[in-house]
Design a protein around this motif. Sequence first.
Motif, PDB file in Angstrom:
ATOM      1  N   SER A  47      -0.138 -28.922 -12.037  1.00 53.60           N
ATOM      2  CA  SER A  47      -1.405 -29.066 -11.324  1.00 53.60           C
ATOM      3  C   SER A  47      -1.757 -27.820 -10.526  1.00 53.60           C
ATOM      4  CB  SER A  47      -1.372 -30.290 -10.402  1.00 53.60           C
ATOM      5  OG  SER A  47      -0.415 -30.110  -9.386  1.00 53.60           O
ATOM      6  N   HIS A  48      -0.822 -26.884 -10.420  1.00 53.91           N
ATOM      7  CA  HIS A  48      -1.067 -25.629  -9.698  1.00 53.91           C
ATOM      8  C   HIS A  48      -1.721 -24.576 -10.594  1.00 53.91           C
ATOM      9  CE1 HIS A  48       1.224 -27.373  -6.482  1.00 53.91           C
ATOM     10  NE2 HIS A  48       2.250 -27.543  -7.286  1.00 53.91           N
ATOM     11  N   SER A  49      -1.824 -24.853 -11.874  1.00 50.93           N
ATOM     12  CA  SER A  49      -2.416 -23.929 -12.828  1.00 50.93           C
ATOM     13  C   SER A  49      -3.941 -24.065 -12.802  1.00 50.93           C
ATOM     14  CB  SER A  49      -1.884 -24.254 -14.225  1.00 50.93           C
ATOM     15  OG  SER A  49      -2.410 -23.394 -15.179  1.00 50.93           O
ATOM     16  N   ALA A  50      -4.618 -23.006 -13.192  1.00 54.77           N
ATOM     17  CA  ALA A  50      -6.089 -23.010 -13.208  1.00 54.77           C
ATOM     18  C   ALA A  50      -6.623 -24.055 -14.190  1.00 54.77           C
ATOM     19  CB  ALA A  50      -6.609 -21.628 -13.593  1.00 54.77           C
ATOM     20  N   ALA A  51      -7.703 -24.700 -13.799  1.00 58.72           N
ATOM     21  CA  ALA A  51      -8.376 -25.668 -14.668  1.00 58.72           C
ATOM     22  C   ALA A  51      -9.221 -24.925 -15.705  1.00 58.72           C
ATOM     23  CB  ALA A  51      -9.246 -26.603 -13.848  1.00 58.72           C
ATOM     24  N   VAL A  52      -9.118 -25.341 -16.964  1.00 59.40           N
ATOM     25  CA  VAL A  52      -9.922 -24.745 -18.035  1.00 59.40           C
ATOM     26  C   VAL A  52     -11.068 -25.662 -18.444  1.00 59.40           C
ATOM     27  CG1 VAL A  52      -8.035 -23.328 -18.908  1.00 59.40           C
ATOM     28  CG2 VAL A  52      -8.400 -25.611 -19.872  1.00 59.40           C
ATOM     29  N   ASP A  53     -10.971 -26.942 -18.044  1.00 58.36           N
ATOM     30  CA  ASP A  53     -12.005 -27.910 -18.392  1.00 58.36           C
ATOM     31  C   ASP A  53     -11.795 -29.154 -17.535  1.00 58.36           C
ATOM     32  OD1 ASP A  53     -14.150 -29.106 -19.691  1.00 58.36           O
ATOM     33  OD2 ASP A  53     -13.285 -28.914 -21.702  1.00 58.36           O
ATOM     34  N   ARG A  54     -12.767 -30.038 -17.549  1.00 57.16           N
ATOM     35  CA  ARG A  54     -12.663 -31.343 -16.893  1.00 57.16           C
ATOM     36  C   ARG A  54     -13.165 -32.384 -17.883  1.00 57.16           C
ATOM     37  NH1 ARG A  54     -10.878 -30.996 -12.024  1.00 57.16           N
ATOM     38  NH2 ARG A  54     -11.309 -29.213 -10.709  1.00 57.16           N
ATOM     39  N   LEU A  55     -12.432 -33.497 -17.962  1.00 53.37           N
ATOM     40  CA  LEU A  55     -12.799 -34.567 -18.890  1.00 53.37           C
ATOM     41  C   LEU A  55     -13.107 -35.836 -18.113  1.00 53.37           C
ATOM     42  CD1 LEU A  55     -10.063 -34.050 -21.632  1.00 53.37           C
ATOM     43  CD2 LEU A  55     -12.428 -33.230 -21.640  1.00 53.37           C
ATOM     44  N   ALA A  56     -14.224 -36.460 -18.424  1.00 57.76           N
ATOM     45  CA  ALA A  56     -14.631 -37.698 -17.774  1.00 57.76           C
ATOM     46  C   ALA A  56     -13.726 -38.848 -18.208  1.00 57.76           C
ATOM     47  CB  ALA A  56     -16.079 -38.014 -18.147  1.00 57.76           C
ATOM     48  N   PRO A  57     -13.566 -39.849 -17.347  1.00 57.51           N
ATOM     49  CA  PRO A  57     -12.800 -41.039 -17.753  1.00 57.51           C
ATOM     50  C   PRO A  57     -13.358 -41.609 -19.055  1.00 57.51           C
ATOM     51  CG  PRO A  57     -13.335 -41.126 -15.413  1.00 57.51           C
ATOM     52  CD  PRO A  57     -14.095 -39.960 -15.987  1.00 57.51           C
TER      53      PRO A  57
END
Length: 121
Positions: free
Chosen positions: A57-67
Amino acid sequence: MRSTPVLRALVAALFSGGVLAATTTGAAATGAVTGDGPVLGTVTSPTALAVREAPTSHSAAVDRLAPGTRDRVRCAVEGQDVSGNPYWYWLEATGGWASAAWIDTHGRWVPDCPRPLPTGH
């Protein structure tokens, strides 16, 4: 502790009332959880799930996915523990890692990731 395909098959058979059949190369169950084809995972987090560059979780986010979003799960690796689950899945379409704590594979077995680990597109 990570479950094995054999253990998952036993549990699936137990809960479904299925019949198990042993083979010389391992065990199989009717309605096997290891089936052919891609493993599709569904996001179960209550909010958007961050897909990361690395299995932490400390790594950079590359995307976000909706539930409720579905994506192909290529493989699993042990990483940072999230809600008691240390496994992370490589998601094909997003090209990143998501905690297995928030991805439902619907009882399908996910293979271990090869080395070197997958990286973005």
